[in-house]
Design a protein around this motif. Structure first.
Motif, PDB file in Angstrom:
ATOM      1  N   HIS A   1       0.832  -1.211   0.000  1.00 16.19           N
ATOM      2  CA  HIS A   1       0.000   0.000   0.000  1.00 16.19           C
ATOM      3  C   HIS A   1       0.865   1.259   0.000  1.00 16.19           C
ATOM      4  O   HIS A   1       0.583   2.219  -0.732  1.00 16.19           O
ATOM      5  CB  HIS A   1      -0.922  -0.012   1.220  1.00 16.19           C
TER       6      HIS A   1
ATOM      7  N   SER B   1       0.978   3.917  -3.067  1.00 14.11           N
ATOM      8  CA  SER B   1       0.542   5.283  -2.778  1.00 14.11           C
ATOM      9  C   SER B   1       1.626   6.300  -3.088  1.00 14.11           C
ATOM     10  O   SER B   1       1.324   7.465  -3.372  1.00 14.11           O
ATOM     11  CB  SER B   1       0.117   5.403  -1.305  1.00 14.11           C
TER      12      SER B   1
ATOM     13  N   ALA C   1      -5.826  -2.455  -5.654  1.00 15.83           N
ATOM     14  CA  ALA C   1      -6.120  -1.051  -5.322  1.00 15.83           C
ATOM     15  C   ALA C   1      -4.958  -0.145  -5.697  1.00 15.83           C
ATOM     16  O   ALA C   1      -5.160   0.998  -6.132  1.00 15.83           O
ATOM     17  CB  ALA C   1      -6.433  -0.923  -3.835  1.00 15.83           C
TER      18      ALA C   1
ATOM     19  N   LYS D   1      -5.627   2.978  -8.135  1.00 11.90           N
ATOM     20  CA  LYS D   1      -5.440   4.358  -7.682  1.00 11.90           C
ATOM     21  C   LYS D   1      -4.496   5.134  -8.586  1.00 11.90           C
ATOM     22  O   LYS D   1      -4.621   6.352  -8.734  1.00 11.90           O
ATOM     23  CB  LYS D   1      -4.911   4.373  -6.240  1.00 11.90           C
TER      24      LYS D   1
ATOM     25  N   ALA E   1     -12.460  -1.813  -5.302  1.00 11.95           N
ATOM     26  CA  ALA E   1     -11.228  -1.186  -5.796  1.00 11.95           C
ATOM     27  C   ALA E   1     -11.274  -1.031  -7.308  1.00 11.95           C
ATOM     28  O   ALA E   1     -10.896   0.006  -7.870  1.00 11.95           O
ATOM     29  CB  ALA E   1     -10.017  -2.018  -5.388  1.00 11.95           C
TER      30      ALA E   1
ATOM     31  N   GLY F   1     -11.706   2.415  -9.396  1.00 13.38           N
ATOM     32  CA  GLY F   1     -10.643   2.719 -10.350  1.00 13.38           C
ATOM     33  C   GLY F   1     -11.188   3.136 -11.700  1.00 13.38           C
ATOM     34  O   GLY F   1     -10.735   4.121 -12.292  1.00 13.38           O
TER      35      GLY F   1
ATOM     36  N   GLN G   1     -12.708   6.566 -11.486  1.00 14.54           N
ATOM     37  CA  GLN G   1     -11.669   7.583 -11.335  1.00 14.54           C
ATOM     38  C   GLN G   1     -11.057   7.979 -12.675  1.00 14.54           C
ATOM     39  O   GLN G   1     -10.719   9.145 -12.897  1.00 14.54           O
ATOM     40  CB  GLN G   1     -10.576   7.040 -10.408  1.00 14.54           C
TER      41      GLN G   1
END
Length: 526
Positions: A141, A145, A172, A176, A202, A206, A209
Motif C-alpha cells: 500500500h 501510494s 487497489a 489508484k 477497488a 478505479g 476515477q
C-alpha cells in the motif's frame, strides 16, 4: 478502579473531561498502567487533542510497545515517524502493528516520503517482520501510494502467501494510479473464492476515477451476479459512474438498494444520489432526496446548488444558497463555484459580482483560478467581452485553457472574431491538438461570412495534423448503457439499429422532410 476509570475515559468528549480524567488517574497511580494509558491516548486523539496525549506519553517512565503503537497511530505523520524511531532507543522491538501504523503515516506525507518508507521496509527485514501478511500488505500500500508500483509488485510476486488482503492492496494500488487494465488483469487471475467486496470496489472505483463509467457499471453488475453485497464505497463509485453517463434507471436501482438495505441515513450516499439525479436529468428527484436528508452538510447543500445551476435554474440555486446561510452552514470554495455557475447560466452579472465580493469580504475565501474562470464565463455569456478580457489580464493567475476556452466560446456566441483569434492563439499553445478550439473559431468566421478565413483555418488544422475528435453518445436501455462513437459501426446490435434508421429515413422522406444519408444519423457532432 481500573474498570471505572476506563469507563470514564471512553465517555470523555471535551478537553475539560480529558483533564479531569487525567487528574483522577495520577494520584491513584493509574498513570503507570500502560493499557489504561493507551485508552486515554486514544480518547485524546479521537477528540483532536493529540498534543495533550503526547505530553502525557513523554512523562511515562516505562512505556511498552503497545503504548508506542497507540501513540504512533494517534499522532500526525511527522510526529508519528519520530515516535517510531524512538522504539529502538527505548530498547524495544517493533511488532506487526508498529510497522503498518508508521507506514500509514508515510502514506499521508505523500510521494516525497517514499525514502522513509524504504527505511521502514529495511527495518522490517532486519526484525524478521517482512514475512507477516499485515506488514507486506502495508508495504504494498505504501509503495503504491508513493507511485512506486513496481516495488509493490515485486513484493506481491515474491510473497510466499496469497492472502486476500494482499491481492486487494495490489489491485487497489494499480487502480489508484489509473492503471485499471493491469488492475483488472490481476483481479481476473485472483481465485474467485478469495475475492471480497473490497476487491470488487477497488476495481469499480478505479474505473470511475479514470472516467470509464461504462466499465465501472459493468463490474458493479457482475458483482451482483456473484452475490457480493456492495458497501458504501462501492455504491458511491457506481453512483459516480451513473452520474457521468446519465444512467438514470441504474441509478434508481442503486437508490432502491440503499433504501432496502438501511443505507439511507448515510450522508455521503445521499449526496451522491443528489448528484446522480441532477446530472441524469431528474432535478425533481434530486430535490426530493435533498429534502429527505436529515443531516445536511456543506457538501449536501453545494451538490444541490450545483444541480440546480446545471439545469439552468439560477434563481432557485440562489434561493437555495440563502436557505443554506439561514441554516448557518458555512459555504466553502466549491459552494461559490456552484453559485457563480448559477449566475452565469442565468446571466445575472451584477448578482455574480456581488457573490464574488461576498466570498472574500464575508467568508474570507481567497478566489482560486476556477472562481475567476466562472466570472470570465459569466461576463462572456452576458456579452461583456471586453470586461471579461480585462479580468483575465488583471487576475493574479496565468490563464489556463478553461479560461481561454470560455473567452473563445463567448466570442462564438457574440460573433467577435478578433477576441476569438486572440483566445485561439493562447489555446494553440496550451491545447495544440484540441480540434474543438479550431471548430469554434471557424464557426465565428462562417457566421460573419468570412469564408476564406474559415477555409484557411481548416487548412492550418490539417497541416498541423489536428484530427477532429469524433462525437460520443450514450443511451441507457434496460439498465445497460450503450456507447456510440461517430463513424463506428461495431455495436453488436448494429444491423438492427441501421434497420430502424432506414425506416426513420423512409418516413422522413414520405413526410417531405429534407433527405439525409442514414450513415450521417450516427455521426454525433461535438
Amino acid at each position: 478502579m481500573k474498570e471505572v476509570m476506563s469507563f470514564l475515559v471512553r465517555r470523555c468528549y471535551s478537553l475539560k473531561h480529558i483533564q479531569q480524567a487525567h487528574g483522577l488517574m495520577v494520584p491513584r497511580g493509574l498513570d503507570e498502567d500502560n493499557r489504561l494509558l493507551s485508552r486515554f491516548i486514544e480518547a485524546c486523539s479521537c477528540l483532536g487533542f493529540s498534543n495533550y496525549a503526547y505530553s502525557v506519553f513523554t512523562r511515562i517512565r516505562v512505556p511498552n510497545i503497545y503504548l508506542y503503537n497507540t501513540m504512533i497511530k494517534a499522532l500526525p505523520p511527522s510526529e508519528a515517524i519520530s515516535v517510531y524511531n524512538k522504539i529502538q532507543v527505548a530498547a524495544l522491538r517493533p511488532d506487526t502493528y508498529s510497522i503498518p501504523f508508521v507506514l500509514k503515516a508515510v502514506v499521508r506525507l505523500g510521494l516525497a516520503a517514499v525514502g522513509i518508507g524504504r527505511q521502514v521496509h529495511c527495518h522490517s527485514i532486519g526484525t524478521g517482520l517482512d514475512t507477516h501478511v499485515s506488514v507486506v500488505t502495508a508495504l504494498i500500500h505504501m509503495y503504491s501510494s508513493c507511485a512506486s508500483v513496481s516495488d509493490a509488485r515485486r513484493l506481491f510476486d515474491g510473497a510466499a502467501f496469497r492472502d486476500v488482503a494482499l491481492w486487494n492492496a495490489m489491485i487497489a494500488g494499480y487502480a489508484k494510479l489509473g492503471d485499471v487494465d493491469t488492475a483488472r488483469h490481476l483481479f481476473e487471475t485472483m481465485p474467485l473464492n478469495n475475492s471480497n467486496v473490497i476487491s470488487w470496489t477497488a476495481l469499480i472505483a478505479g474505473y470511475a476515477q479514470v472516467n470509464r463509467p461504462t466499465d465501472a457499471i459493468m463490474v458493479f453488475r457482475r458483482m451482483q451476479l456473484h452475490n457480493v453485497q456492495p458497501d458504501e464505497i462501492a455504491m458511491l463509485a457506481a453512483l459516480s459512474a451513473c452520474a457521468q453517463l446519465g444512467a438514470l434507471h441504474f441509478g434508481e436501482w442503486i437508490h432502491n438498494y440503499i433504501q432496502k438495505h438501511g443505507f439511507r441515513e448515510l450522508v455521503s450516499l445521499n449526496n451522491a444520489l443528489i448528484d446522480m439525479y441532477a446530472k441524469s436529468g431528474n432535478i425533481r428527484k434530486a430535490l426530493q432526496v435533498f429534502h429527505s436528508t436529515k443531516y445536511k452538510t456543506v457538501i449536501t447543500w453545494t451538490t444541490m446548488i450545483a444541480g440546480l445551476a446545471l439545469h439552468g435554474l439560477g434563481t432557485q440555486a440562489l434561493d437555495m444558497f440563502a436557505q443554506m446561510e439561514r441554516a448557518k452552514i458555512a459555504p466553502n470554495d466549491i459552494t461559490f463555484i456552484a453559485i457563480l455557475s448559477a449566475c452565469s447560466h442565468a446571466r445575472l452579472v451584477e448578482t455574480g459580482l456581488c457573490y464574488f465580493n461576498i466570498m472574500v469580504s464575508r467568508y474570507r475565501i481567497e478566489p482560486k483560478i476556477v472562481h475567476y474562470g466562472c466570472m470570465v464565463d459569466l461576463l462572456g455569456r452576458a456579452g461583456y467581452l471586453q470586461e471579461a478580457k480585462e479580468l483575465v489580464r488583471q487576475m493574479p493567475f496565468e490563464a489556463n485553457a478553461a479560461i481561454w476556452g470560455s473567452l473563445l466560446a463567448a466570442s462564438n456566441i457574440h460573433g467577435n472574431d478578433e477576441l476569438g483569434e486572440h483566445a485561439l492563439q493562447h489555446l494553440l499553445m496550451l491545447e495544440p491538438q484540441n480540434s474543438g478550439n479550431y471548430s469554434l473559431l471557424s464557426n465565428i468566421y462562417t457566421a460573419l461570412g468570412r469564408w476564406n478565413k474559415s477555409r484557411m483555418l481548416r487548412k492550418v488544422m490539417r497541416d498541423n495534423g489536428v484530427k477532429k475528435m469524433p462525437g460520443r453518445s450514450f443511451i441507457e436501455v434496460n439498465s445497460r448503457v450503450h456507447g456510440f462513437i461517430a463513424g463506428d459501426k461495431s455495436h453488436s446490435e448494429g444491423d438492427r439499429i441501421y434497420e430502424v434508421l432506414y425506416k426513420l429515413f423512409r418516413q422522413s422522406k414520405l413526410a417531405g422532410r429534407p433527405q439525409q444519408d442514414c450513415g450521417e444519423l450516427l455521426e454525433f457532432d461535438e
